[in-house]
Enzyme design. Structure first.
Site, PDB file in Angstrom:
ATOM      1  N   LYS A   1       5.038  -2.511 -39.785  1.00  0.00           N
ATOM      2  CA  LYS A   1       5.285  -3.708 -39.022  1.00  0.00           C
ATOM      3  C   LYS A   1       6.808  -3.676 -38.150  1.00  0.00           C
ATOM      4  CE  LYS A   1       8.005  -5.768 -42.905  1.00  0.00           C
ATOM      5  NZ  LYS A   1       8.433  -7.071 -43.811  1.00  0.00           N
TER       6      LYS A   1
ATOM      7  N   ARG B   1       9.387 -15.582 -40.547  1.00  0.00           N
ATOM      8  CA  ARG B   1       9.364 -16.434 -41.461  1.00  0.00           C
ATOM      9  C   ARG B   1      10.261 -17.629 -41.353  1.00  0.00           C
ATOM     10  NH1 ARG B   1      10.737 -11.174 -44.138  1.00  0.00           N
ATOM     11  NH2 ARG B   1       8.654 -10.282 -44.590  1.00  0.00           N
TER      12      ARG B   1
END
Length: 320
Positions: free
Chosen positions: A79, A137
């Site tokens: 990622k 997030r």
């Protein structure tokens, strides 16, 4: 035979590097000399990622070492890798994916573990300080916790846990995979379902990068690669390429494997979490990249481009 393996020096990065080295030793008989390389992300360890984040923040110096033949292969959290790799480099293999979910951690003094996500939402109230280093997030969770305060928190896994326990935030959101790999799984208070907070593209996947012209090393790495996980990663990275985004953009992508096929979800959010576009596609593992590209087009059709432009992505310079 010994090969030089480049990696960051954090505890998690070294765990990942040693895991790859052990698999290479077991399956190919090759030994690895681990070469620790400090990256820009390590040098700027306290600055918010939204301020210093570039597409190669945690990999540039390692990739440069590959390109100059200082190391033979590199191990990354996938990622952290840019969707477009530098010319001459390629992902030669990936390890089987760990848990892709995000995890929520409460301070050690509260001793709260094994909660459902629904139970945990009951402890979030107005002014609750949620610590996370991820724009993705915070963007997705803001829509669930509009009264909470989101604060950037940087550092290695143990550093962030220490900051939580010292009271710098009230709860912490991190990748479950990193916590479990470092034996902090017992600190997890609750897991966030992937349909509630879509993971980062490649979350939970360890990737091995090599030079495209080094067929000897690529062949060795292929012997430790996990094909289903590679299909997941190819689909998720193709989505990011299709959107023109990077690892510090509010993009979530998860290609789940169900009954031998890929079921993929993608989301692009505004940074404040007030708006989002989301879509799903299904397809074959053999057509993973095409699936990710198709999902990117669907998200753009639904209005992803303006959201990415507002977040400062490359699409901001494109005509809408």
């Amino acid at each position: 035979m010994t090969v030089r393996l480049g990696t960051r020096g954090s505890a998690l990065a070294l765990y990942q590097a040693r895991t790859v080295a052990a698999l290479l030793r077991e399956r190919t008989g090759v030994e690895c000399e681990i070469v620790v390389i400090k990256t820009s992300g390590d040098r700027l360890s306290e600055a918010p990622l939204s301020e210093v984040g570039g597409k190669r923040l945690f990999v540039k110096e390692i990739e440069d070492a590959l390109l100059t033949d200082t190391v033979d292969l590199a191990v990354h959290s996938s990622k952290d890798m840019p969707a477009e790799l530098p010319s001459g480099l390629a992902i030669a293999g990936v390890l089987e994916r760990a848990d892709p979910r995000d995890a929520i951690i409460l301070p050690a003094a509260r001793g709260a573990t094994g909660m459902s996500f629904e139970q945990l939402t009951g402890v979030v109230s107005a002014g609750t300080r949620i610590g996370t280093s991820s724009v993705r997030r915070s963007a997705q969770l803001r829509s669930l916790f509009p009264a909470a305060d989101f604060a950037p928190i940087r550092g290695n896994v143990d550093t962030r846990l220490r900051k939580l326990d010292e009271g710098q935030c009230d709860l912490l959101v991190m990748a479950a995979a990193g916590l479990t790999r470092l034996d902090y799984g017992a600190r997890i208070s609750a897991f966030v379902p992937t349909d509630i907070c879509v993971p980062a593209p490649g979350q939970g996947i360890i990737a091995v990068e090599t030079r495209v012209d080094d067929h000897r090393i690529a062949t060795l790495v292929a012997r430790i690669s996990h094909a289903p996980t590679r299909a997941q990663l190819d689909a998720e990275r193709a989505l990011v390429r299709g959107l023109g985004g990077g690892c510090q953009m509010p993009i979530g992508a998860y290609a789940d494997i169900r009954q031998g096929a890929l079921a993929m979800t993608g989301i692009v959010s505004s940074v404040d979490g007030a708006r989002a576009v989301r879509a799903n596609v299904d397809g074959s593992l053999d057509a993973a990249e095409e699936l990710g590209a198709d999902l990117a087009r669907r998200l753009l059709d639904l209005g992803a481009a303006p959201l990415l432009a507002e977040a400062g992505g490359p699409l901001s310079s494109r005509p809408q």
